[in-house]
Scaffold this active site. Structure first.
Site, PDB file in Angstrom:
ATOM      1  N   GLY A  12     -11.868  23.678 -42.996  1.00 14.39           N
ATOM      2  CA  GLY A  12     -10.453  24.001 -42.819  1.00 14.39           C
ATOM      3  C   GLY A  12      -9.581  23.044 -43.611  1.00 14.39           C
ATOM      4  N   ALA A  13      -8.613  23.610 -44.337  1.00 15.36           N
ATOM      5  CA  ALA A  13      -7.718  22.799 -45.168  1.00 15.36           C
ATOM      6  C   ALA A  13      -6.268  23.058 -44.788  1.00 15.36           C
ATOM      7  CB  ALA A  13      -7.955  23.102 -46.641  1.00 15.36           C
ATOM      8  N   GLY A  14      -6.014  23.227 -43.478  1.00 10.94           N
ATOM      9  CA  GLY A  14      -4.640  23.254 -42.986  1.00 10.94           C
ATOM     10  C   GLY A  14      -4.208  21.810 -42.761  1.00 10.94           C
ATOM     11  N   GLY A  15      -3.164  21.646 -41.955  1.00 13.18           N
ATOM     12  CA  GLY A  15      -2.668  20.293 -41.698  1.00 13.18           C
ATOM     13  C   GLY A  15      -3.731  19.397 -41.093  1.00 13.18           C
ATOM     14  N   GLY A  17      -7.096  19.640 -41.111  1.00 14.56           N
ATOM     15  CA  GLY A  17      -8.214  19.373 -42.012  1.00 14.56           C
ATOM     16  C   GLY A  17      -7.837  18.395 -43.110  1.00 14.56           C
ATOM     17  N   PHE A 116      14.632  21.038 -29.286  1.00 18.00           N
ATOM     18  CA  PHE A 116      13.621  22.076 -29.139  1.00 18.00           C
ATOM     19  C   PHE A 116      13.306  22.240 -27.657  1.00 18.00           C
ATOM     20  CE2 PHE A 116      11.070  24.473 -32.162  1.00 18.00           C
ATOM     21  CZ  PHE A 116      11.728  24.189 -33.351  1.00 18.00           C
ATOM     22  N   ASP A 229     -12.362  31.531 -36.119  1.00 19.21           N
ATOM     23  CA  ASP A 229     -13.721  31.329 -36.632  1.00 19.21           C
ATOM     24  C   ASP A 229     -14.410  30.089 -36.037  1.00 19.21           C
ATOM     25  OD1 ASP A 229     -12.382  33.154 -38.192  1.00 19.21           O
ATOM     26  OD2 ASP A 229     -13.167  32.443 -40.099  1.00 19.21           O
ATOM     27  N   GLN A 248      -0.137  31.191 -25.862  1.00 21.78           N
ATOM     28  CA  GLN A 248       1.324  31.113 -25.842  1.00 21.78           C
ATOM     29  C   GLN A 248       1.964  32.338 -26.493  1.00 21.78           C
ATOM     30  OE1 GLN A 248       3.773  28.022 -28.232  1.00 21.78           O
ATOM     31  NE2 GLN A 248       4.090  27.618 -26.066  1.00 21.78           N
ATOM     32  N   HIS A 250       5.368  33.380 -27.969  1.00 18.01           N
ATOM     33  CA  HIS A 250       6.630  32.780 -28.416  1.00 18.01           C
ATOM     34  C   HIS A 250       7.750  33.763 -28.135  1.00 18.01           C
ATOM     35  CE1 HIS A 250       9.724  31.052 -30.929  1.00 18.01           C
ATOM     36  NE2 HIS A 250       8.944  30.047 -31.266  1.00 18.01           N
ATOM     37  N   LEU A 260       7.815  35.597 -36.765  1.00 23.36           N
ATOM     38  CA  LEU A 260       8.484  34.578 -35.967  1.00 23.36           C
ATOM     39  C   LEU A 260       9.874  34.214 -36.453  1.00 23.36           C
ATOM     40  CD1 LEU A 260       7.642  32.755 -33.541  1.00 23.36           C
ATOM     41  CD2 LEU A 260       7.490  30.923 -35.216  1.00 23.36           C
ATOM     42  N   GLU A 263      12.108  28.663 -32.869  1.00 27.58           N
ATOM     43  CA  GLU A 263      12.919  28.153 -31.767  1.00 27.58           C
ATOM     44  C   GLU A 263      14.043  27.258 -32.292  1.00 27.58           C
ATOM     45  OE1 GLU A 263      10.329  27.044 -28.468  1.00 27.58           O
ATOM     46  OE2 GLU A 263      11.496  25.197 -28.337  1.00 27.58           O
ATOM     47  N   ARG A 294       8.596  27.675 -23.639  1.00 26.44           N
ATOM     48  CA  ARG A 294       8.388  29.042 -24.136  1.00 26.44           C
ATOM     49  C   ARG A 294       7.847  30.006 -23.084  1.00 26.44           C
ATOM     50  NH1 ARG A 294       6.015  27.150 -29.998  1.00 26.44           N
ATOM     51  NH2 ARG A 294       8.071  26.587 -30.781  1.00 26.44           N
ATOM     52  N   HIS A 361       1.369  33.653 -30.178  1.00 26.12           N
ATOM     53  CA  HIS A 361       1.712  32.606 -31.134  1.00 26.12           C
ATOM     54  C   HIS A 361       0.692  31.486 -31.240  1.00 26.12           C
ATOM     55  CE1 HIS A 361       4.368  30.191 -33.541  1.00 26.12           C
ATOM     56  NE2 HIS A 361       4.407  29.214 -32.650  1.00 26.12           N
ATOM     57  N   GLU A 391      -5.385  23.332 -34.050  1.00 22.06           N
ATOM     58  CA  GLU A 391      -5.305  24.447 -33.106  1.00 22.06           C
ATOM     59  C   GLU A 391      -6.680  24.905 -32.632  1.00 22.06           C
ATOM     60  OE1 GLU A 391      -2.358  27.376 -34.128  1.00 22.06           O
ATOM     61  OE2 GLU A 391      -3.005  28.705 -32.515  1.00 22.06           O
ATOM     62  N   ARG A 402       2.217  24.958 -24.594  1.00 23.51           N
ATOM     63  CA  ARG A 402       2.589  23.935 -25.577  1.00 23.51           C
ATOM     64  C   ARG A 402       4.095  23.905 -25.789  1.00 23.51           C
ATOM     65  NH1 ARG A 402       3.872  24.017 -30.984  1.00 23.51           N
ATOM     66  NH2 ARG A 402       3.107  26.095 -31.505  1.00 23.51           N
ATOM     67  N   SER A 407       2.749  20.980 -32.049  1.00 17.13           N
ATOM     68  CA  SER A 407       1.504  21.294 -32.753  1.00 17.13           C
ATOM     69  C   SER A 407       1.445  20.627 -34.120  1.00 17.13           C
ATOM     70  CB  SER A 407       1.310  22.797 -32.911  1.00 17.13           C
ATOM     71  OG  SER A 407       0.161  23.018 -33.697  1.00 17.13           O
TER      72      SER A 407
HETATM   73  C1  LIG Z   1       4.889  31.320 -37.919  1.00 19.40           C
HETATM   74  C2  LIG Z   1       4.508  30.031 -37.253  1.00 19.40           C
HETATM   75  C3  LIG Z   1       5.451  29.019 -37.100  1.00 19.40           C
HETATM   76  C4  LIG Z   1       5.095  27.813 -36.488  1.00 19.40           C
HETATM   77  N1  LIG Z   1       6.041  26.826 -36.359  1.00 19.40           N
HETATM   78  C5  LIG Z   1       5.695  25.631 -35.811  1.00 19.40           C
HETATM   79  C6  LIG Z   1       6.620  24.553 -35.739  1.00 19.40           C
HETATM   80  O1  LIG Z   1       7.750  24.641 -36.215  1.00 19.40           O
HETATM   81  N2  LIG Z   1       6.228  23.393 -35.160  1.00 19.40           N
HETATM   82  C7  LIG Z   1       4.972  23.234 -34.655  1.00 19.40           C
HETATM   83  O2  LIG Z   1       4.671  22.161 -34.150  1.00 19.40           O
HETATM   84  N3  LIG Z   1       4.057  24.239 -34.720  1.00 19.40           N
HETATM   85  C8  LIG Z   1       4.385  25.420 -35.306  1.00 19.40           C
HETATM   86  N4  LIG Z   1       3.448  26.424 -35.378  1.00 19.40           N
HETATM   87  C9  LIG Z   1       2.061  26.149 -34.961  1.00 19.40           C
HETATM   88  C10 LIG Z   1       1.371  25.311 -36.023  1.00 19.40           C
HETATM   89  O3  LIG Z   1       1.870  25.641 -37.287  1.00 19.40           O
HETATM   90  C11 LIG Z   1      -0.142  25.522 -36.036  1.00 19.40           C
HETATM   91  O4  LIG Z   1      -0.657  25.425 -34.743  1.00 19.40           O
HETATM   92  C12 LIG Z   1      -0.818  24.460 -36.906  1.00 19.40           C
HETATM   93  O5  LIG Z   1      -0.195  24.391 -38.168  1.00 19.40           O
HETATM   94  C13 LIG Z   1      -2.296  24.705 -37.060  1.00 19.40           C
HETATM   95  O6  LIG Z   1      -2.821  23.830 -38.028  1.00 19.40           O
HETATM   96  P1  LIG Z   1      -4.385  23.736 -38.275  1.00 19.40           P
HETATM   97  O7  LIG Z   1      -4.584  22.725 -39.345  1.00 19.40           O
HETATM   98  O8  LIG Z   1      -5.072  23.537 -36.988  1.00 19.40           O
HETATM   99  O9  LIG Z   1      -4.790  25.197 -38.792  1.00 19.40           O
HETATM  100  P2  LIG Z   1      -4.297  26.080 -40.046  1.00 19.40           P
HETATM  101  O10 LIG Z   1      -3.129  25.508 -40.731  1.00 19.40           O
HETATM  102  O11 LIG Z   1      -4.217  27.468 -39.545  1.00 19.40           O
HETATM  103  O12 LIG Z   1      -5.502  25.955 -41.052  1.00 19.40           O
HETATM  104  C14 LIG Z   1      -6.762  26.522 -40.788  1.00 19.40           C
HETATM  105  C15 LIG Z   1      -7.667  26.269 -41.967  1.00 19.40           C
HETATM  106  O13 LIG Z   1      -8.987  26.652 -41.627  1.00 19.40           O
HETATM  107  C16 LIG Z   1      -9.555  27.387 -42.673  1.00 19.40           C
HETATM  108  N5  LIG Z   1     -10.576  28.263 -42.090  1.00 19.40           N
HETATM  109  C17 LIG Z   1     -10.478  29.081 -41.019  1.00 19.40           C
HETATM  110  N6  LIG Z   1     -11.642  29.704 -40.792  1.00 19.40           N
HETATM  111  C18 LIG Z   1     -12.510  29.268 -41.732  1.00 19.40           C
HETATM  112  C19 LIG Z   1     -13.861  29.536 -42.037  1.00 19.40           C
HETATM  113  N7  LIG Z   1     -14.586  30.414 -41.320  1.00 19.40           N
HETATM  114  N8  LIG Z   1     -14.424  28.921 -43.102  1.00 19.40           N
HETATM  115  C20 LIG Z   1     -13.702  28.049 -43.860  1.00 19.40           C
HETATM  116  N9  LIG Z   1     -12.421  27.758 -43.609  1.00 19.40           N
HETATM  117  C21 LIG Z   1     -11.835  28.352 -42.561  1.00 19.40           C
HETATM  118  C22 LIG Z   1      -8.404  28.101 -43.336  1.00 19.40           C
HETATM  119  O14 LIG Z   1      -8.727  28.372 -44.684  1.00 19.40           O
HETATM  120  C23 LIG Z   1      -7.291  27.053 -43.219  1.00 19.40           C
HETATM  121  O15 LIG Z   1      -7.346  26.183 -44.316  1.00 19.40           O
HETATM  122  C24 LIG Z   1       3.785  27.629 -35.999  1.00 19.40           C
HETATM  123  C25 LIG Z   1       2.834  28.635 -36.161  1.00 19.40           C
HETATM  124  C26 LIG Z   1       3.194  29.834 -36.758  1.00 19.40           C
HETATM  125  C27 LIG Z   1       2.153  30.905 -36.860  1.00 19.40           C
END
Ligand SMILES: Cc1cc2nc3c(=O)[nH]c(=O)nc-3n(C[C@H](O)[C@H](O)[C@H](O)COP(=O)(O)OP(=O)(O)OC[C@H]3O[C@@H](n4cnc5c(N)ncnc54)[C@H](O)[C@@H]3O)c2cc1C
Length: 615
Positions: A12-15, A17, A116, A229, A248, A250, A260, A263, A294, A361, A391, A402, A407
């Site tokens: 995972g390469a979100g925040g 990861g 918030f 996943d 949750q 929203h 979305l 908030e 929420r 959400h 998450e 939450r 998050s």
């Molecule tokens: C529209 C929206 C607005 C939001 N606004 C806010 C906010 O203002 N403030 C707040 O605190 N929270 C907010 N949230 C919640 C928050 O953004 C998320 O909970 C958080 O960013 C999740 O980060 P993460 O790194 O866990 O996952 P993600 O950012 O979802 O990253 C998941 C990563 O896993 C990888 N991945 C998934 N499955 C696989 C697999 N099988 N193999 C390889 N890679 C995989 C994907 O490629 C991705 O890189 C919001 C959420 C949404 C949907």
């Protein structure tokens, strides 16, 4: 098949990861595997903000933040984890600032903060300005900033690689682990989108950072890729999932679409109104009104609609009113979300209220971890070498609901901790032997679906699943509705056994991957519904109309959902040997070839005793 070897593999390469990668890659050899190109991760869609008690614009401190988090989560929060998060929040924001994140500023040049839901001064006196933000693009800025740092630090990425299996030396879902024996991770198996090739990554530490699972619902703010996943991979190996029934909703999704509207709109002064123009939140949460947490706002909105005070031709939504705000203020603070209202609903927020309704959400539940981000295999023991953050994980700082902006904070605080823990473990640990044919299960599963001449369509099963979840397991739940959802899931699981895809090619076969992701969704939906059926109380995001009160005596505990083999002797007993004992399990649900056993885990309390939750 290619085999790679790294000390740490981050999935995972979100925040979460990438924050982990920044720590781990400076210490040991690290790879990040992501099914998406990193900057497309859902973190980039986050709008409103990331909170920390900086006290930049008004008095605040981390203890108030801890209290709000615990109360917001309806006391199901592990208080040690909430303390860590609130304390480390301040450095987490400052770290991002030092990396170059362009936060909005006060006239004096400090990081600006806004209100918030559920964030208060002095244990609930009034709303407090605690959320740091970059207009309504905070997540986008966080993701870009972390990615730039990863590039600068030469982190190795495997982009558009789908991790489809988690390798462990003992498969808990297949049977028992001998008494006293450890369970250790040995790597992951991934599928490369561009080539269809299978890659085995051998690793001492694996960090799960795969994000949420909103796609189990039809109406959701989540991206199409949020299919749970990482949770499903763990669950299939018999690693428990914690508190999955808490999802949750929203309050302010665009009506009918679920997209979305942050908030932050209410944080900047927008007001919810019913068809009579009434500011109805004054009745439900007299102190902080539209800025109640929420779960409370979403339920109040759904209740207005039920009681006939919904707006629009079908009276099926309420209105978010920004018309009293200055257009210049809207443009400066909420540019993106107001554009969404114009683009998707054709509504001009300067002059017209925006139709909104709750949207699925955020998954409060997930893979259980301790505060060092180590994954638990039961109430107390860890899986060696396995970590989770963001998450996908349940640490549990959010309990049963939450708070907004907690998050983006969670992914930074526990992402960092996961990176440090995973690297520290890898420094001392040895590589574990891979299983004999490590990719056998994945290859066989994919080929079966790819080559099946015809059968059930992915889109049909997914639609049926999402519609049943929206209808039966949303804001209001009952025994009847949840039993219906479970029946539907069981039937869909049978249909899924004959799923097929039209695209039979070996390269860029996204059809095939959607079929695999659908399997994950079914697994996750099942844990949500079984958990919700068992929890005969209402708490946070989980509201049972047939049990409308919180029941601390019966349910002040975390749910743990385990996949286990079918009972061999005709009853549900499957008994000890891996640290769990029969007596702790409340309930089990038998599926065709396995059973889902529910256990529990105590809530960690430090200084806050449960109280009635009023705002
Ligand atoms: C529209 C929206 C607005 C939001 N606004 C806010 C906010 O203002 N403030 C707040 O605190 N929270 C907010 N949230 C919640 C928050 O953004 C998320 O909970 C958080 O960013 C999740 O980060 P993460 O790194 O866990 O996952 P993600 O950012 O979802 O990253 C998941 C990563 O896993 C990888 N991945 C998934 N499955 C696989 C697999 N099988 N193999 C390889 N890679 C995989 C994907 O490629 C991705 O890189 C919001 C959420 C949404 C949907």
């Amino acid at each position: 098949m290619q085999i790679h070897q790294y000390d740490v593999v981050i999935v995972g390469a979100g925040g979460a990861g990438m924050r982990a990668a920044l720590e781990s890659s400076t210490r040991v050899r690290t790879a990040v595997i992501s099914k998406l190109y990193p900057t497309r991760s859902h973190t980039g869609a986050a709008q409103g903000g990331m909170c920390a008690a900086l006290a930049n614009v008004e008095e605040d401190n981390w203890e108030w933040h801890t209290f709000d988090t615990v109360k917001g989560g309806d006391y199901l929060v592990d208080q040690d984890a909430a303390e860590v998060m609130a304390k480390e929040a301040i450095d987490a924001v400052l770290d991002l600032e030092k990396m170059g994140l362009p936060f909005n500023r006060t006239p004096e040049g400090r990081i600006d903060q806004r209100r918030f839901g559920g964030h208060t001064r002095n244990h609930g006196e009034a709303a407090v300005r605690r959320s740091c933000y970059a207009a309504d693009r905070t997540g986008h800025m966080i993701l870009q900033t972390l990615y730039q740092q990863c590039v600068k630090n030469e982190v190795e990425f495997f982009n558009e690689f789908y991790v489809l299996d988690l390798l462990v030396d003992h498969d808990l879902a297949a049977g028992h682990v001998p008494e006293g024996e450890e369970v250790t991770v040995s790597g992951v198996v991934a599928y490369e989108l561009a080539t269809g090739e299978i890659h085995v990554f051998r690793a001492k530490s694996v960090v799960l950072a795969t994000g949420g699972a909103g796609k189990i619902f039809k109406t959701t703010s989540n991206a199409h890729t949020l299919t749970g996943d990482g949770m499903a991979l763990a669950y299939r190996r018999g690693i428990p999932l914690e508190d999955m029934e808490f999802f949750q909703f929203h309050p302010t999704g665009l009506a009918g679409l679920g997209i979305l509207l942050s908030e932050a709109a209410r944080g900047e002064g927008a007001i919810l109104r019913n068809s009579e123009g009434e500011r109805f939140m004054e009745r439900y949460a007299p102190t902080i009104k539209d800025l109640a947490p929420r779960d409370i706002v979403a339920r109040s909105m759904a209740n207005e609609v039920r009681e006939g005070r919904g707006a629009g031709p079908n009276k099926d939504y309420v209105l978010l009113d920004l018309t009293h705000l200055e257009p210049a203020h809207i443009d400066a603070k909420l540019p993106d979300i107001t554009e969404f209202a114009r683009t998707y609903l054709g509504v001009e927020p300067y002059t017209e209220p925006v139709p909104v309704y709750p949207t699925a959400h955020y998954a409060m539940g997930g893979v259980p971890t301790n505060i060092e981000a180590q994954v638990l295999r039961n109430e107390t023991d860890v899986i060696r070498g396995l970590f989770a953050a963001g998450e996908v994980a349940c640490v549990s700082v959010h309990g049963s609901n939450r708070l907004g902006t907690n998050s983006l904070l969670d992914i930074n605080v526990f992402g960092k901790r996961a990176g440090i823990s995973a690297a520290a473990y890898a420094v001392d640990a040895e590589f574990v032997e891979l299983p004999e044919d490590p990719a056998a299960t994945v290859t066989a599963g994919l080929e079966l679906i790819r080559t099946r001449p015809d059968g059930e369509r992915v889109a049909d099963i997914r639609k049926a699943l999402q519609e049943s979840m929206d209808l039966n397991a949303q804001v209001f739940r009952t025994k009847e509705s949840l039993t219906q959802a479970l029946e539907d899931i069981k039937a869909l699981r049978k249909r899924y056994l004959s799923v097929s895809v039209q695209d039979k090619s070996r390269t860029f076969n996204t059809d095939l991957l959607e079929a695999v992701e659908l399997g994950f969704l079914i697994d996750i939906a099942e844990t949500v519904v079984v958990g919700a059926l068992n929890r005969e109380e209402s708490r946070g995001g989980h509201f049972r109309e047939d049990f409308p009160k919180r029941d601390d005596e019966g349910f002040m505990k975390h749910t743990m959902a385990y996949r286990r083999p079918l009972p061999t002797d005709g009853h549900r007993q499957w008994g000890g040997g891996d640290g769990d004992t029969e007596g702790r399990f409340a309930y089990s649900e038998v599926f065709d070839d396995y059973q889902l056993v529910l256990g529990s885990k105590p809530v960690t309390m430090t200084r806050y005793q449960p109280m009635e939750r009023k705002y």
